[in-house]
Design an enzyme around this catalytic site. Structure first.
Site, PDB file in Angstrom:
ATOM      1  N   VAL A  26       1.688   1.742  -3.551  1.00 10.60           N
ATOM      2  CA  VAL A  26       0.526   2.289  -4.250  1.00 10.60           C
ATOM      3  C   VAL A  26       0.364   3.778  -3.929  1.00 10.60           C
ATOM      4  O   VAL A  26       0.156   4.612  -4.816  1.00 10.60           O
ATOM      5  CB  VAL A  26      -0.756   1.504  -3.856  1.00 10.60           C
ATOM      6  CG1 VAL A  26      -1.995   2.182  -4.418  1.00 10.60           C
ATOM      7  CG2 VAL A  26      -0.668   0.065  -4.349  1.00 10.60           C
ATOM      8  N   HIS A  27       0.513   4.107  -2.655  1.00 10.49           N
ATOM      9  CA  HIS A  27       0.395   5.491  -2.180  1.00 10.49           C
ATOM     10  C   HIS A  27       1.412   6.384  -2.893  1.00 10.49           C
ATOM     11  O   HIS A  27       1.081   7.444  -3.426  1.00 10.49           O
ATOM     12  CB  HIS A  27       0.645   5.475  -0.666  1.00 10.49           C
ATOM     13  CG  HIS A  27       0.477   6.786   0.021  1.00 10.49           C
ATOM     14  ND1 HIS A  27      -0.683   7.524  -0.027  1.00 10.49           N
ATOM     15  CD2 HIS A  27       1.318   7.506   0.798  1.00 10.49           C
ATOM     16  CE1 HIS A  27      -0.545   8.625   0.682  1.00 10.49           C
ATOM     17  NE2 HIS A  27       0.679   8.644   1.190  1.00 10.49           N
ATOM     18  N   PHE A  28       2.638   5.921  -2.942  1.00 12.63           N
ATOM     19  CA  PHE A  28       3.734   6.671  -3.555  1.00 12.63           C
ATOM     20  C   PHE A  28       3.491   6.843  -5.059  1.00 12.63           C
ATOM     21  O   PHE A  28       3.635   7.926  -5.613  1.00 12.63           O
ATOM     22  CB  PHE A  28       5.044   5.914  -3.304  1.00 12.63           C
ATOM     23  CG  PHE A  28       6.246   6.529  -3.951  1.00 12.63           C
ATOM     24  CD1 PHE A  28       6.890   7.604  -3.362  1.00 12.63           C
ATOM     25  CD2 PHE A  28       6.736   6.027  -5.154  1.00 12.63           C
ATOM     26  CE1 PHE A  28       8.004   8.175  -3.966  1.00 12.63           C
ATOM     27  CE2 PHE A  28       7.843   6.591  -5.757  1.00 12.63           C
ATOM     28  CZ  PHE A  28       8.472   7.664  -5.167  1.00 12.63           C
TER      29      PHE A  28
ATOM     30  N   PHE B 215       0.822  -1.213   0.000  1.00  9.35           N
ATOM     31  CA  PHE B 215       0.000   0.000   0.000  1.00  9.35           C
ATOM     32  C   PHE B 215       0.855   1.261   0.000  1.00  9.35           C
ATOM     33  O   PHE B 215       0.446   2.283  -0.550  1.00  9.35           O
ATOM     34  CB  PHE B 215      -0.981  -0.024   1.178  1.00  9.35           C
ATOM     35  CG  PHE B 215      -2.221  -0.823   0.877  1.00  9.35           C
ATOM     36  CD1 PHE B 215      -2.205  -2.202   0.960  1.00  9.35           C
ATOM     37  CD2 PHE B 215      -3.388  -0.197   0.474  1.00  9.35           C
ATOM     38  CE1 PHE B 215      -3.335  -2.946   0.653  1.00  9.35           C
ATOM     39  CE2 PHE B 215      -4.530  -0.934   0.171  1.00  9.35           C
ATOM     40  CZ  PHE B 215      -4.500  -2.313   0.254  1.00  9.35           C
TER      41      PHE B 215
END
Ligand code: SF4
Ligand code: SF4
Lengths: 305, 214
Positions: free
Chosen positions: B168-170, B165
């Site tokens: 994904v966030h980055f 995650f």
């Protein structure tokens, strides 16, 4: 014992093995005969002498067993298990406890550190305290509760089977010191043969439950024990079915490869997305909004908004 | 390009909190990676030695997880599930492919970000609890071996989920131009809000940062 003698090493991948043993060595073993042991603690003292271990003097808690447990300063401990038989008679069952030198060692499987725990071609499992980081995974994983972290340097320690003595052709110091002949040392094959004879003898003498403790859940051990009653290993403080536990196996064999795949897949999708879709850029001139229209036509007024 | 009024998206405290988590999170993840994949033991060298990595990891981990609870409190109201969220989720393909006319309008956070945030909160809690259970030499001896073994497994699973995650966030943050700047300086443009979080403009508490025009 050179690096070429190592057949298993913690924290390494079988895809890229370290130096592997190329000559076949026979596995060695200690054989402890609980039916001969008289609890003199000679082996315990010999171990502490040879390895220069000085466990702190404990307190008397109603048992002849001392210290209470294995520790980084006590690698061999005579356990005084008190059992009462059918006639309510109290009896001691002695266990020469220490590392069992498992064929499939849970400690090595669990260890997080490259080469911190190794298994030699002759079956000995050793911890390299220089590499150990003190995570305690081995302490948790060992079904026999053997390795212990040291309070001073926070590294794991346990019986080495006197590797330094074996190297120069001597037997382990505990075996050397045994007063009753309850401890023997040699190849596993020989020890199995001797155990077989002894158990037959015991059966003839009426100890029909006598048997050899060499648990197959850990692939057999380099420290085997002849017990009066093989049906109740727990009464000797030994687990009935020791093996690498489910969470440790799931962690090493499932979560790690799946985790690696998941991480790689996520990064791959991210890269593909970036290459195909590109950046999501805002068109700052797209200001059909009322407030922005005001902003555009009267830029100098923006402070008064 | 005109300088225009910017909208305050992240308050200073939240920004400091966020970047603090990023910094200690980096230490936590690199050292943790060193234990999880022994082939990457060299990553632990950012702490000096592998032993040092083992010592630093739980402390950095706590410093990562505790401020996250602070963010949970501060961002809670932005992360409630709203009515367009489900349709947005179902239109995830259009979101990814930038078919923006097909994406329902959403508020301060989109449902993807809400899922991310929730995952961070849940994994942080599990990682903290299991981390305490396996923390040598201070806390592990209070727990039974079997309990610690399951804690190690759960800790690893949650760490992998969290890392995925984080990636994904980055990735999303760098995909959407302006969001990293928003998290760094707190401000995003009105056009940015309109494009990515249109309902945010309806927020009665919306703050505008006034700027001099040159
Ligand atoms: S008895 Fe414990 S420490 Fe010894 S080899 Fe087996 S698992 Fe490792
Ligand atoms: S304490 Fe040392 S030997 Fe035991 S698992 Fe951790 S690194 Fe390996």
């Amino acid at each position: 014992m050179s690096a070429q003698d190592i057949i298993l090493s913690s924290g390494t991948s079988t895809l890229a093995p370290a130096a592997q043993v190329r000559k076949k060595l026979s596995k060695i073993a200690k054989l402890f005969d609980a039916t001969k042991c008289n609890g003199c603690k000679g082996c315990q003292v010999a171990c502490s002498e040879w390895n220069d271990l000085r466990a702190p003097i404990g307190e008397f808690t109603g048992s002849y067993q001392n210290p209470a447990d294995l520790s980084s300063e006590c690698w061999t401990l005579m356990k005084f298990n008190e059992v009462t038989d059918e006639n309510d008679k109290l009896r001691w069952q002695f266990t020469h406890s220490g590392c069992m030198h498992c064929d499939d060692p849970a400690c090595l499987t669990a260890c997080s550190t490259k080469d911190a725990i190794v298994q030699h071609a002759n079956g000995i499992v050793n911890i390299d305290s220089d590499k150990c980081i003190g995570c305690g995974y081995c302490v948790t994983a060992c079904p026999f509760d053997v390795p212990k972290l040291d309070e001073i340097d926070q590294k794991a320690y346990k019986c080495t089977m006197c590797s330094d003595r074996l190297q120069v052709g001597q037997e382990p110091s505990c075996v050397k010191s045994c007063t009753t002949g309850a401890l023997k040392f040699g190849t596993r094959e020989d020890m199995l043969f001797i155990a077989d004879l002894r158990i037959k003898q015991l059966h003839e003498k009426g100890f029909t439950k006598a048997g050899l403790y060499n648990p197959q859940g850990v692939g057999g051990t380099g420290m085997m024990m002849i017990l009066h009653d093989i049906s109740q290993p727990e009464s000797y403080g030994l687990p009935a079915d020791p093996k690498t536990s489910l969470p440790i196996k799931l962690w090493q064999d499932v979560v790690k490869p799946l985790g690696a795949a998941g991480i790689i897949a996520t990064v791959a999708v991210a890269c593909l997305h970036r290459i195909t879709v590109g950046r999501n850029v805002v068109d700052e001139s797209d200001n059909d909004d009322d407030s922005e229209a005001i902003d555009h036509t009267h830029p100098t007024q923006s402070d008064k908004e | 390009m005109h300088k225009q009024n910017m909208i305050l998206r992240h308050k200073l405290f939240d920004r400091i909190c966020h970047w603090f988590i990023v910094a200690v999170g980096l230490v936590t993840f690199l050292t943790g990676f060193a234990f999880f994949f022994p082939s990457f033991q060299w990553l632990g060298a950012i702490a000096g030695t592998p032993q040092m990595a083992r010592f630093v990891h739980p402390i950095a981990g706590l410093m990562m997880c505790l401020p996250l609870m602070l963010m949970l409190v501060r961002y809670y109201h932005h992360n409630k599930w709203e009515k367009n969220d489900l349709t947005w989720m179902l239109a995830i393909k259009d979101v990814m492919l930038e078919n923006e006319d097909k994406i329902p309008a959403i508020g301060h956070y989109n449902p993807g970000q809400k899922v991310l945030f929730r995952t961070f909160v849940v994994t942080s809690i599990v990682l903290t609890v299991t981390g305490f259970m396996m923390w040598q030499p201070y806390f592990a001896h209070y727990f039974a071996s079997t309990a610690i073994e399951w804690a190690i497994l759960l800790h690893a699973i949650c760490a992998v989920i969290m890392l995925i995650f984080v990636i994904v966030h980055f990735w999303m943050a760098t995909w959407v131009e302006g969001s990293v700047a928003g998290m760094l300086y707190g401000a995003v443009s009105r056009a940015w809000c309109k494009k990515h979080h249109p309902n945010m403009l309806k927020d009665p508490e919306l703050k505008t940062i006034k700027r001099e025009k040159h």
